[in-house]
Motif scaffolding. Structure first.
Motif, mmCIF file in Angstrom:
data_model
loop_
_atom_site.group_PDB
_atom_site.id
_atom_site.type_symbol
_atom_site.label_atom_id
_atom_site.label_comp_id
_atom_site.label_asym_id
_atom_site.label_seq_id
_atom_site.Cartn_x
_atom_site.Cartn_y
_atom_site.Cartn_z
ATOM 1 N N ASP A 1 0.829 -1.201 0.000
ATOM 2 C CA ASP A 1 0.000 0.000 0.000
ATOM 3 C C ASP A 1 0.868 1.258 0.000
ATOM 4 O O ASP A 1 2.091 1.189 -0.207
ATOM 5 C CB ASP A 1 -0.944 -0.008 1.203
ATOM 6 N N ASP A 2 0.238 2.391 0.221
ATOM 7 C CA ASP A 2 0.959 3.655 0.178
ATOM 8 C C ASP A 2 2.010 3.765 1.283
ATOM 9 O O ASP A 2 3.009 4.475 1.121
ATOM 10 C CB ASP A 2 -0.018 4.831 0.271
ATOM 11 N N THR A 3 1.797 3.078 2.399
ATOM 12 C CA THR A 3 2.792 3.108 3.463
ATOM 13 C C THR A 3 4.084 2.452 3.003
ATOM 14 O O THR A 3 5.179 3.022 3.156
ATOM 15 C CB THR A 3 2.268 2.398 4.725
ATOM 16 N N LEU A 4 3.970 1.270 2.402
ATOM 17 C CA LEU A 4 5.156 0.589 1.896
ATOM 18 C C LEU A 4 5.784 1.378 0.751
ATOM 19 O O LEU A 4 7.015 1.433 0.624
ATOM 20 C CB LEU A 4 4.799 -0.827 1.445
ATOM 21 N N LYS A 5 4.945 2.005 -0.071
ATOM 22 C CA LYS A 5 5.471 2.867 -1.135
ATOM 23 C C LYS A 5 6.301 3.994 -0.527
ATOM 24 O O LYS A 5 7.395 4.311 -1.027
ATOM 25 C CB LYS A 5 4.311 3.451 -1.949
ATOM 26 N N GLY A 6 5.811 4.579 0.540
ATOM 27 C CA GLY A 6 6.548 5.651 1.206
ATOM 28 C C GLY A 6 7.884 5.170 1.758
ATOM 29 O O GLY A 6 8.892 5.888 1.680
ATOM 30 N N TYR A 7 7.892 3.959 2.319
ATOM 31 C CA TYR A 7 9.147 3.393 2.823
ATOM 32 C C TYR A 7 10.144 3.205 1.678
ATOM 33 O O TYR A 7 11.337 3.504 1.812
ATOM 34 C CB TYR A 7 8.894 2.053 3.500
ATOM 35 N N PHE B 1 20.904 -1.304 -2.565
ATOM 36 C CA PHE B 1 20.280 -2.245 -1.635
ATOM 37 C C PHE B 1 20.166 -3.633 -2.273
ATOM 38 O O PHE B 1 19.666 -3.768 -3.389
ATOM 39 C CB PHE B 1 18.874 -1.770 -1.246
ATOM 40 N N TYR B 2 20.625 -4.628 -1.534
ATOM 41 C CA TYR B 2 20.416 -6.026 -1.904
ATOM 42 C C TYR B 2 19.627 -6.657 -0.762
ATOM 43 O O TYR B 2 20.135 -6.785 0.352
ATOM 44 C CB TYR B 2 21.743 -6.768 -2.088
ATOM 45 N N THR B 3 18.397 -7.024 -1.028
ATOM 46 C CA THR B 3 17.545 -7.516 0.046
ATOM 47 C C THR B 3 17.238 -9.002 -0.130
ATOM 48 O O THR B 3 17.546 -9.612 -1.164
ATOM 49 C CB THR B 3 16.262 -6.671 0.155
ATOM 50 N N TYR C 1 9.106 -7.112 -2.044
ATOM 51 C CA TYR C 1 10.249 -6.713 -2.885
ATOM 52 C C TYR C 1 9.782 -6.255 -4.261
ATOM 53 O O TYR C 1 10.193 -5.185 -4.746
ATOM 54 C CB TYR C 1 11.243 -7.868 -3.033
ATOM 55 N N SER C 2 8.933 -7.055 -4.892
ATOM 56 C CA SER C 2 8.451 -6.708 -6.240
ATOM 57 C C SER C 2 7.711 -5.372 -6.235
ATOM 58 O O SER C 2 7.841 -4.574 -7.168
ATOM 59 C CB SER C 2 7.543 -7.819 -6.775
ATOM 60 N N PHE C 3 6.948 -5.136 -5.173
ATOM 61 C CA PHE C 3 6.219 -3.871 -5.047
ATOM 62 C C PHE C 3 7.187 -2.712 -4.878
ATOM 63 O O PHE C 3 7.083 -1.680 -5.559
ATOM 64 C CB PHE C 3 5.272 -3.961 -3.853
ATOM 65 N N MET C 4 8.145 -2.846 -3.987
ATOM 66 C CA MET C 4 9.106 -1.768 -3.719
ATOM 67 C C MET C 4 10.002 -1.484 -4.917
ATOM 68 O O MET C 4 10.442 -0.344 -5.117
ATOM 69 C CB MET C 4 9.969 -2.135 -2.505
ATOM 70 N N LYS C 5 10.254 -2.506 -5.708
ATOM 71 C CA LYS C 5 11.105 -2.355 -6.894
ATOM 72 C C LYS C 5 10.556 -1.295 -7.841
ATOM 73 O O LYS C 5 11.317 -0.639 -8.569
ATOM 74 C CB LYS C 5 11.215 -3.713 -7.602
ATOM 75 N N LEU D 1 17.517 -1.299 -6.068
ATOM 76 C CA LEU D 1 17.091 -2.419 -5.229
ATOM 77 C C LEU D 1 17.176 -3.722 -6.017
ATOM 78 O O LEU D 1 16.645 -3.834 -7.118
ATOM 79 C CB LEU D 1 15.649 -2.207 -4.749
ATOM 80 N N SER D 2 17.862 -4.717 -5.434
ATOM 81 C CA SER D 2 17.996 -6.038 -6.048
ATOM 82 C C SER D 2 17.696 -7.105 -5.009
ATOM 83 O O SER D 2 17.740 -6.846 -3.805
ATOM 84 C CB SER D 2 19.410 -6.242 -6.608
ATOM 85 N N TYR D 3 17.399 -8.320 -5.479
ATOM 86 C CA TYR D 3 17.110 -9.437 -4.576
ATOM 87 C C TYR D 3 18.264 -10.427 -4.626
ATOM 88 O O TYR D 3 18.871 -10.655 -5.682
ATOM 89 C CB TYR D 3 15.799 -10.123 -4.967
ATOM 90 N N LEU D 4 18.545 -11.030 -3.476
ATOM 91 C CA LEU D 4 19.647 -11.982 -3.355
ATOM 92 C C LEU D 4 19.100 -13.328 -2.906
ATOM 93 O O LEU D 4 18.551 -13.438 -1.801
ATOM 94 C CB LEU D 4 20.665 -11.447 -2.344
ATOM 95 N N SER D 5 19.223 -14.331 -3.766
ATOM 96 C CA SER D 5 18.707 -15.671 -3.480
ATOM 97 C C SER D 5 19.847 -16.647 -3.224
ATOM 98 O O SER D 5 21.013 -16.399 -3.596
ATOM 99 C CB SER D 5 17.891 -16.187 -4.676
ATOM 100 N N ALA D 6 19.524 -17.785 -2.618
ATOM 101 C CA ALA D 6 20.519 -18.819 -2.372
ATOM 102 C C ALA D 6 21.141 -19.272 -3.687
ATOM 103 O O ALA D 6 20.449 -19.500 -4.675
ATOM 104 C CB ALA D 6 19.874 -20.005 -1.658
ATOM 105 N N GLY D 7 22.469 -19.372 -3.691
ATOM 106 C CA GLY D 7 23.204 -19.764 -4.883
ATOM 107 C C GLY D 7 23.663 -18.610 -5.733
ATOM 108 O O GLY D 7 24.416 -18.798 -6.692
ATOM 109 N N GLN D 8 23.220 -17.415 -5.399
ATOM 110 C CA GLN D 8 23.570 -16.222 -6.175
ATOM 111 C C GLN D 8 24.792 -15.551 -5.581
ATOM 112 O O GLN D 8 24.986 -15.517 -4.361
ATOM 113 C CB GLN D 8 22.406 -15.253 -6.204
#
Length: 258
Positions: A209-215, A226-228, A237-241, A247-254
């Protein structure tokens, strides 16, 4: 500097296991660091598949006293016979999700000679420092999300005094490594203003929502990459992107190069 994710909630492929937890292998100019050990021995199984020798680790760090970051401690101590393990002095407290589920560490490990207990600031060397920021004023307060600490017979909202952050200063840059950012990633970004911040945001229970958008927009105001991962939540994550340019995402094996 190279950082490889050994355990996380998601994985880059079927050959690398995933679990609710976090473990990062960090190669700096002078050190091979293990930051968190996940929930189980999965971090070590993935490390073997990725060609990483955990016996070569010379520094190990636990970000805070929760099982999904410290569940693999005994496995690490079995595999590695030399590295000191830096843990905050409050990490072996009684930590709960609600009042029924214990989410703390295996207390039998507390007396290990390998553990170095740290206070609010611990300088490992000229490049590596651990900070709790327990004395810092918070501009944002999101609460404990139902996570508690038990004091005697009473359950209180966790103050996360057991959480610390690793600041790596190398080649004129500041790289901050956080486990779950329980004290608030918005606060942490403001306190350190790092060039790079890697870790969970603990936003997985927040609405899109708008709160997360504000963050997201607030974090994007910093000149930080940021690597989250982990407790951020993939949907969050997809919303904040949509509102963050770095902003990037870090998964196991990466692995990422900083």
């Amino acid at each position: 500097m190279k950082i490889t994710c050994l355990a996380e909630n998601t994985s880059v492929n079927n050959n690398i296991g995933a679990e609710h937890g976090l473990s990062l292998f960090i190669e700096t100019k002078n050190h091979r660091i293990l930051f968190d050990m996940g929930q189980t021995e999965l971090f070590s199984l993935n490390a073997e598949k990725l060609g990483i020798d955990l016996s070569s680790v010379d520094i190990a760090i636990l970000s805070h006293g929760h099982y999904d970051h410290g569940g693999g401690i005994s496995e690490f101590l079995r595999l590695n016979k030399k590295a000191p393990l830096y843990i905050n002095e409050n990490a072996f407290g009684d930590h709960y999700n609600g009042t029924e589920k214990y989410i703390g560490l295996d207390k039998s490990l507390k007396n290990s000679s390998r553990i170095v207990f740290t206070g609010d600031k611990h300088k490992i060397n000229d490049c590596l420092t651990l900070y709790t920021c327990n004395d810092k004023e918070k501009s944002f307060e999101l609460g404990s999300f139902g996570l508690n600490m038990k004091k005697g017979d009473e359950f209180l909202p966790d103050d996360f005094s057991h959480e610390h952050y690793l600041l790596i200063e190398e080649n004129g840059r500041k790289i901050l490594i956080s486990g779950c950012s329980h004290k608030g990633v918005l606060n942490i970004a403001s306190w350190f203003k790092p060039d790079v911040l890697i870790g969970g945001f603990h936003f997985s229970k927040l609405s899109l929502d708008d709160t997360l958008k504000g963050y997201a927009e607030y974090l994007d105001s910093f000149s930080t990459d940021f690597y989250t991962c982990h407790c951020t939540g993939t949907e969050q994550y997809s919303f904040m992107k949509n509102y963050m340019n770095r902003l990037s995402y870090l998964s196991a094996g990466q692995e990422i190069e900083i």
